[in-house]
Design an enzyme around this catalytic site. Structure first.
Site, mmCIF file in Angstrom:
data_model
loop_
_atom_site.group_PDB
_atom_site.id
_atom_site.type_symbol
_atom_site.label_atom_id
_atom_site.label_comp_id
_atom_site.label_asym_id
_atom_site.label_seq_id
_atom_site.Cartn_x
_atom_site.Cartn_y
_atom_site.Cartn_z
ATOM 1 N N ASP A 105 -16.146 9.474 7.807
ATOM 2 C CA ASP A 105 -15.006 8.586 7.617
ATOM 3 C C ASP A 105 -13.751 9.424 7.817
ATOM 4 O OD1 ASP A 105 -14.791 5.587 6.301
ATOM 5 O OD2 ASP A 105 -12.966 6.757 5.992
ATOM 6 N N ARG A 125 0.820 -1.216 0.000
ATOM 7 C CA ARG A 125 0.000 0.000 0.000
ATOM 8 C C ARG A 125 0.851 1.262 0.000
ATOM 9 N NH1 ARG A 125 -5.398 -1.187 3.746
ATOM 10 N NH2 ARG A 125 -6.141 -2.945 2.492
#
Length: 276
Positions: A144, A35
């Site tokens: 979020d 990632r």
């Protein structure tokens, strides 16, 4: 690309934990490196080591935010796991409305909204089955910590693969419009949901007292103390008899005894125990 040294890996794990309370350990080393590769390329770094050097120089800058965001898991879909939505339709919302004849206003919070499929699923459910509250008598707040997925959520644009996951074809035809190769949710449905940035381990934005809280598939990433802290704040946010939905693998048991589990047909929700 050369792998992270142990010192650099430990630094990343510590940074992510401090900023998001997400726990990473040695079993996640490959995931972390894969990632981070995208962040490394986006910022013109020649190596992971150079990326970490930049992080150490500015540990609270935009680069660290990018690292934290890329480490969050944004797995979601329309009507994910279905049964909680069936519980809303058949039990939770009808009971809520029965307690408030003449005052059908409902406050709903999706606290790990990712790219928006969950709160939009609730909005669609309300529009289909509860027209008396879908037109101005409901407030859906979706939050979020990942600013990139929130921007996608606000636009309400989804790929063919994304709309194929869980969204009934009848709803796709009724509430979405073609946007190139993608699909965009109709503006009136998008306006039912208010998206905000919120990191659950940091001070929360002002949230009105909540009737229904979806906090699904997020507690599993936290350690025990962080779960306790979040659930304590959840209790102060919920109205009496409010419904808290967690993920299928999550529970308040042995974490916060102030909650009780309310089993339904194929799922369950939690509510704050009444004082005795």
């Amino acid at each position: 690309m050369s792998p992270l040294t142990k010192a650099d890996f430990d630094y990343i794990c510590d940074l992510v934990y401090k900023r998001s309370a997400i726990v990473l350990d040695s079993s996640k080393e490959y995931l972390v490196q894969s990632r981070l590769a995208s962040v490394t390329n986006q910022n013109g770094c020649a190596s992971l080591a150079e990326l970490v050097t930049g992080l150490r120089t500015q540990p609270s800058g935009r680069l660290s935010q990018m690292v934290v965001e890329v480490m969050t898991t944004n797995e979601t879909s329309f009507f994910r796991d279905l049964h909680p939505f069936e519980a809303l339709k058949k039990v939770v919302i009808p009971e809520l409305l029965a307690k408030r004849p003449g005052e059908p206003h409902v406050m709903i919070w999706c606290a790990a909204a990712s790219s928006g499929q969950e709160p939009y699923s609730i909005a669609l459910l309300l529009r289909e089955h509860f027209p008396q509250i879908s037109q101005g008598n409901v407030r859906i707040i979706a939050t979020d910590l990942n600013t990139q997925v929130l921007e996608q959520a606000r636009q309400g644009i989804y790929s063919q693969i994304e709309v194929n996951r869980g969204l009934p074809v009848t709803m796709l035809m009724r509430y979405f419009e073609k946007s190139g190769v993608n699909w965009q949710l109709r503006e009136d449905i998008r306006h039912m949901v208010e998206f905000r940035e919120c990191n659950l381990i940091q001070p929360w934005p002002l949230i009105p007292p909540v009737d229904i809280l979806f906090l699904r598939n997020v507690l599993i990433y936290f350690d025990q103390e962080t779960k306790k802290s979040i659930l304590a704040k959840v209790r102060r946010t919920l109205k009496p008899d409010a419904a808290l939905f967690l993920g299928g693998a999550e529970t308040t048991m042995n974490i916060d005894d102030c909650f009780e589990r309310v089993p339904l047909e194929k799922t369950a929700y939690y509510r704050v125990r009444k004082a005795t």
